[in-house]
Design a protein around this motif. Structure first.
Motif, mmCIF file in Angstrom:
data_model
loop_
_atom_site.group_PDB
_atom_site.id
_atom_site.type_symbol
_atom_site.label_atom_id
_atom_site.label_comp_id
_atom_site.label_asym_id
_atom_site.label_seq_id
_atom_site.Cartn_x
_atom_site.Cartn_y
_atom_site.Cartn_z
ATOM 1 N N HIS A 288 0.826 -1.216 0.000
ATOM 2 C CA HIS A 288 0.000 0.000 0.000
ATOM 3 C C HIS A 288 0.857 1.261 0.000
ATOM 4 O O HIS A 288 0.367 2.344 -0.277
ATOM 5 C CB HIS A 288 -0.943 0.013 1.214
ATOM 6 C CG HIS A 288 -2.159 -0.843 1.038
ATOM 7 N ND1 HIS A 288 -2.438 -1.915 1.854
ATOM 8 C CD2 HIS A 288 -3.159 -0.802 0.122
ATOM 9 C CE1 HIS A 288 -3.572 -2.483 1.453
ATOM 10 N NE2 HIS A 288 -4.026 -1.830 0.403
ATOM 11 N N GLY A 289 2.133 1.121 0.336
ATOM 12 C CA GLY A 289 3.023 2.278 0.293
ATOM 13 C C GLY A 289 4.065 2.172 -0.796
ATOM 14 O O GLY A 289 5.042 2.916 -0.793
ATOM 15 N N GLY A 290 3.861 1.263 -1.747
ATOM 16 C CA GLY A 290 4.927 0.931 -2.683
ATOM 17 C C GLY A 290 4.917 1.662 -4.007
ATOM 18 O O GLY A 290 5.788 1.442 -4.833
ATOM 19 N N GLY A 291 3.956 2.513 -4.233
ATOM 20 C CA GLY A 291 3.931 3.248 -5.492
ATOM 21 C C GLY A 291 3.294 2.482 -6.634
ATOM 22 O O GLY A 291 3.266 2.969 -7.763
ATOM 23 N N ALA B 80 -0.054 13.256 5.466
ATOM 24 C CA ALA B 80 0.932 12.208 5.175
ATOM 25 C C ALA B 80 0.829 11.127 6.248
ATOM 26 O O ALA B 80 0.943 11.413 7.435
ATOM 27 C CB ALA B 80 2.337 12.803 5.130
ATOM 28 N N PHE B 81 0.592 9.907 5.792
ATOM 29 C CA PHE B 81 0.369 8.777 6.697
ATOM 30 C C PHE B 81 1.597 7.871 6.732
ATOM 31 O O PHE B 81 2.141 7.530 5.679
ATOM 32 C CB PHE B 81 -0.820 7.946 6.209
ATOM 33 C CG PHE B 81 -2.128 8.687 6.189
ATOM 34 C CD1 PHE B 81 -2.995 8.619 7.271
ATOM 35 C CD2 PHE B 81 -2.489 9.474 5.098
ATOM 36 C CE1 PHE B 81 -4.199 9.306 7.266
ATOM 37 C CE2 PHE B 81 -3.690 10.169 5.077
ATOM 38 C CZ PHE B 81 -4.550 10.084 6.166
ATOM 39 N N ILE B 82 2.026 7.498 7.933
ATOM 40 C CA ILE B 82 2.985 6.400 8.076
ATOM 41 C C ILE B 82 2.226 5.273 8.774
ATOM 42 O O ILE B 82 1.888 5.374 9.958
ATOM 43 C CB ILE B 82 4.230 6.814 8.884
ATOM 44 C CG1 ILE B 82 4.972 7.947 8.156
ATOM 45 C CG2 ILE B 82 5.160 5.611 9.082
ATOM 46 C CD1 ILE B 82 6.195 8.467 8.906
ATOM 47 N N LYS C 232 3.108 6.075 3.423
ATOM 48 C CA LYS C 232 4.222 5.142 3.557
ATOM 49 C C LYS C 232 3.766 4.003 4.469
ATOM 50 O O LYS C 232 2.951 4.221 5.367
ATOM 51 C CB LYS C 232 5.446 5.826 4.181
ATOM 52 C CG LYS C 232 6.077 6.914 3.328
ATOM 53 C CD LYS C 232 6.737 6.363 2.082
ATOM 54 C CE LYS C 232 7.567 7.396 1.340
ATOM 55 N NZ LYS C 232 6.833 8.600 0.928
ATOM 56 N N VAL C 233 4.282 2.820 4.210
ATOM 57 C CA VAL C 233 3.988 1.681 5.071
ATOM 58 C C VAL C 233 5.309 1.130 5.588
ATOM 59 O O VAL C 233 6.251 0.923 4.809
ATOM 60 C CB VAL C 233 3.211 0.580 4.317
ATOM 61 C CG1 VAL C 233 2.873 -0.579 5.262
ATOM 62 C CG2 VAL C 233 1.934 1.136 3.706
ATOM 63 N N VAL C 234 5.395 0.921 6.902
ATOM 64 C CA VAL C 234 6.599 0.328 7.496
ATOM 65 C C VAL C 234 6.279 -1.078 7.998
ATOM 66 O O VAL C 234 5.118 -1.400 8.282
ATOM 67 C CB VAL C 234 7.174 1.194 8.643
ATOM 68 C CG1 VAL C 234 7.641 2.543 8.113
ATOM 69 C CG2 VAL C 234 6.154 1.392 9.760
ATOM 70 N N ASP C 235 7.306 -1.893 8.089
ATOM 71 C CA ASP C 235 7.136 -3.280 8.498
ATOM 72 C C ASP C 235 6.516 -3.379 9.884
ATOM 73 O O ASP C 235 6.700 -2.508 10.739
ATOM 74 C CB ASP C 235 8.463 -4.050 8.519
ATOM 75 C CG ASP C 235 9.623 -3.317 7.875
ATOM 76 O OD1 ASP C 235 9.523 -2.083 7.673
ATOM 77 O OD2 ASP C 235 10.642 -3.953 7.608
ATOM 78 N N ARG C 236 5.831 -4.471 10.083
ATOM 79 C CA ARG C 236 5.218 -4.762 11.383
ATOM 80 C C ARG C 236 6.274 -4.657 12.485
ATOM 81 O O ARG C 236 7.387 -5.167 12.324
ATOM 82 C CB ARG C 236 4.656 -6.176 11.341
ATOM 83 C CG ARG C 236 3.558 -6.454 12.313
ATOM 84 C CD ARG C 236 3.115 -7.897 12.182
ATOM 85 N NE ARG C 236 2.378 -8.148 10.944
ATOM 86 C CZ ARG C 236 1.045 -8.106 10.852
ATOM 87 N NH1 ARG C 236 0.335 -7.839 11.918
ATOM 88 N NH2 ARG C 236 0.450 -8.345 9.692
ATOM 89 N N ILE D 79 0.392 10.375 11.679
ATOM 90 C CA ILE D 79 -0.070 11.315 10.642
ATOM 91 C C ILE D 79 0.714 12.607 10.755
ATOM 92 O O ILE D 79 0.869 13.148 11.848
ATOM 93 C CB ILE D 79 -1.572 11.647 10.773
ATOM 94 C CG1 ILE D 79 -2.419 10.365 10.711
ATOM 95 C CG2 ILE D 79 -2.015 12.622 9.680
ATOM 96 C CD1 ILE D 79 -3.918 10.623 10.886
ATOM 97 N N ASN D 80 1.219 13.081 9.627
ATOM 98 C CA ASN D 80 1.758 14.440 9.583
ATOM 99 C C ASN D 80 0.808 15.314 8.788
ATOM 100 O O ASN D 80 0.364 14.922 7.699
ATOM 101 C CB ASN D 80 3.145 14.480 8.939
ATOM 102 C CG ASN D 80 3.671 15.907 8.847
ATOM 103 O OD1 ASN D 80 3.242 16.695 7.994
ATOM 104 N ND2 ASN D 80 4.580 16.269 9.739
ATOM 105 N N THR D 81 0.468 16.466 9.340
ATOM 106 C CA THR D 81 -0.226 17.478 8.552
ATOM 107 C C THR D 81 0.641 18.728 8.507
ATOM 108 O O THR D 81 1.148 19.166 9.542
ATOM 109 C CB THR D 81 -1.600 17.845 9.151
ATOM 110 O OG1 THR D 81 -1.440 18.082 10.546
ATOM 111 C CG2 THR D 81 -2.622 16.746 8.942
ATOM 112 N N ALA D 82 0.838 19.247 7.315
ATOM 113 C CA ALA D 82 1.406 20.586 7.177
ATOM 114 C C ALA D 82 0.255 21.470 6.727
ATOM 115 O O ALA D 82 -0.776 20.970 6.255
ATOM 116 C CB ALA D 82 2.547 20.604 6.176
#
Lengths: 350, 350
Positions: A24-27, B108-110, B144-148, B156-159
């Motif tokens: 889902h974050g891979g483009g 922006a979501f991580i 963006k998705v990070v590993d478990r 969440i980042n908001t600018a």
């Protein structure tokens, strides 16, 4: 070139995912699905309209560009850069791809408890150098710290604001059949630098990321009076994904000439060893420019006059027809279709 | 009021930390140290100059405000809001505190691999509602998705970007001795709502976060012609930390009247049980306004005319002298000094 002879089937992902997966974050196609099913409808479809990474907005008659990107690259340091320089280049480049001159950045850090202060200092210094080089100023920021085991050392978000100093309206909507597609340099170095670094691989030569600020190079086209239809940086998902997005949004076909597209020999070798297609590998200092076919020569001359564009080539053309298909004539003279990848090719590449 | 009789010693943290600790993100003295020793020098000291959360920038003669915040609040949902609404309110409020009208947000979501899609949908819907209510548009984003195990569900980042529609220059630099300090409502609800929710505590009544968009309320002061010297939202570190920052930057003293500052009885009780001082607890829908002493009455009238300002009070005054000390006269008639906390009071409160 004759028409493509065979199609590689690349079906869109079906159904719904119950949980977020890396892709889902891979483009690729899953990220597109998330955008189209969730974010665009929720947020009024602003991004859906022009399919640009940065939004172009009006402030009292002056157009500005506004964008955001979070960086979770792993490892934080890699040949040719680190998460700090990447966070500057990525956002500067998203602004530049709208034709804006990047001016101001924000810097927001999510740090994991226990992250070494010396590494934070090194990353901050790297950001500051990259910002200076790209002639942008970090004007606002934020710091959050999460408990040990709830982050991964350091994540950085940069948002950016730039100003459009010309009246050109660019984007996939301005792409026309018969446009020439220029690629600003050799492909796949960023992704392979990260992969080699992550896997501890050593090749005969060091593969360094191409990470670089592209605003000067991109703006040189406008300054030379080239009629630019669309600019797109070739980040997550690489050239192939970018071309699919633009073909889909523009409702045209794209034909690429693989032989014309530069990929360094050692990078090609690394891709083969690790099982990657350079057309899908992320770059952080390369973009594609769509210009009217007859302007291709003049535009290439402009690009090649800049150190970051010395290897610029005409990589393909847009064609009539709403099939939104991206085809590439291979070095062997055969054809293949470049689909949108549904899976994750390289997680946490930026 | 007579002068403060005793000082509570609150020494600044000494020496250097080898590693990041939770308090570096806590809004207290350690975060200030990180800003002053690392970020301000690296990034040219822009933030150091005016000590505002948002930067005020010039675009072709039009002033805009630009800010960023990442949100890592735990749990993601709490009485009165969730990470999505908080991410909108936090950034809208940072813009409003410069006197700007907030217009555009980034999102922006991580995400952590495995995060339930249904929760992502709920958070996104909450952001969209909050944005609609605050009359801002989410115009750009990133996922963006990070590993478990390398994140914590969702960050969440908001600018944000806003426009200043008046010529007033506000900030700590405009604060003068004799200014009245107005506080827009009751304190400490956000922090206590999070803490109660995190600890699974139930009090006699439900404590809901005060999280709310403050732009309309803040701008009503300018629209009414009040001479506003400084606005500050009372987030991480609460009223006490905000007053310390402003006193330090303005080079003045501050005297607060505890009896005048509203804290709900149940919130005060929760603070006592959990060992927190309401003056240091985070709010997400409250701000302080510095106005000339003689304007206090008119400004209070304006604030109280808005639903979010009904409980606005005059909480104190600024005094001569460069000691930058914040003193409070307690309900019991004694005095205490409100120092800058060096530790983390409430981690991951926003």
């Amino acid at each position: 070139m004759t028409g493509p002879e065979a199609e590689v089937s690349c079906p869109a992902p079906k159904g719904r995912y119950e949980n977020v997966v890396l892709a889902h974050g891979g483009g690729g196609a899953l990220m597109q699905q998330l955008l189209e099913r969730l974010f665009f409808p929720a947020f009024g479809g602003v991004g859906a309209k022009d399919r640009q990474d940065a939004a172009v907005l009006d402030v009292g008659g002056q157009r500005i560009a506004f964008t955001t990107d979070s960086f979770v690259v792993k490892p934080h340091r890699f040949p040719g850069g680190d998460i700090g320089s990447l966070a500057v280049h990525g956002t500067v480049n998203d602004l530049a791809m709208t034709g804006a001159r990047p001016l101001w950045l924000s810097a927001a850090f999510i740090l994991e408890e226990g992250f070494p202060m010396a590494e934070l200092e090194a990353v901050t210094a790297s950001m500051a150098r990259a910002a200076h080089e790209a002639r942008v100023t970090v004007v606002t920021g934020d710091t959050k710290v999460v408990d040990r085991g709830k982050g991964d050392g350091i994540f950085i978000n940069t948002a950016g604001v730039g100003v459009l100093e010309h009246a050109a309206v660019t984007g996939p909507g301005a792409v026309r059949p018969g446009d020439a597609i220029l690629v600003s340099g050799d492909l796949a170095r960023h992704g392979m630098a990260i992969m080699a670094s992550r896997e501890g691989l050593e090749f005969e030569s060091l593969i360094e990321s191409d990470s670089a600020p592209l605003a000067d190079l991109a703006l040189s086209l406008f300054e030379a009076g080239i009629e630019v239809h669309c600019l797109r940086d070739l980040t997550r998902g690489g050239l192939a994904s970018a071309m699919n997005e633009i073909a889909g949004a523009a409702g045209c076909g794209i034909v690429l000439d693989e032989a014309a597209i530069p990929v360094r020999e050692d990078v090609r070798g690394a891709c083969e060893i690790l099982g990657f297609d350079p057309m899908y590998v992320a770059n952080e200092g390369r973009f594609a420019a769509f210009v009217p076919g007859p302007s291709a020569g003049a535009a290439l001359e402009v690009l090649r006059a800049h150190p970051l564009g010395e290897q610029a080539v005409k990589a393909g053309v847009t064609t009539e027809g709403g099939s939104a298909r991206v085809a590439v004539e291979t070095v062997a003279g055969t054809w293949r279709i470049l689909g949108m990848l549904s899976g994750e090719q390289l997680p946490r590449i930026c």
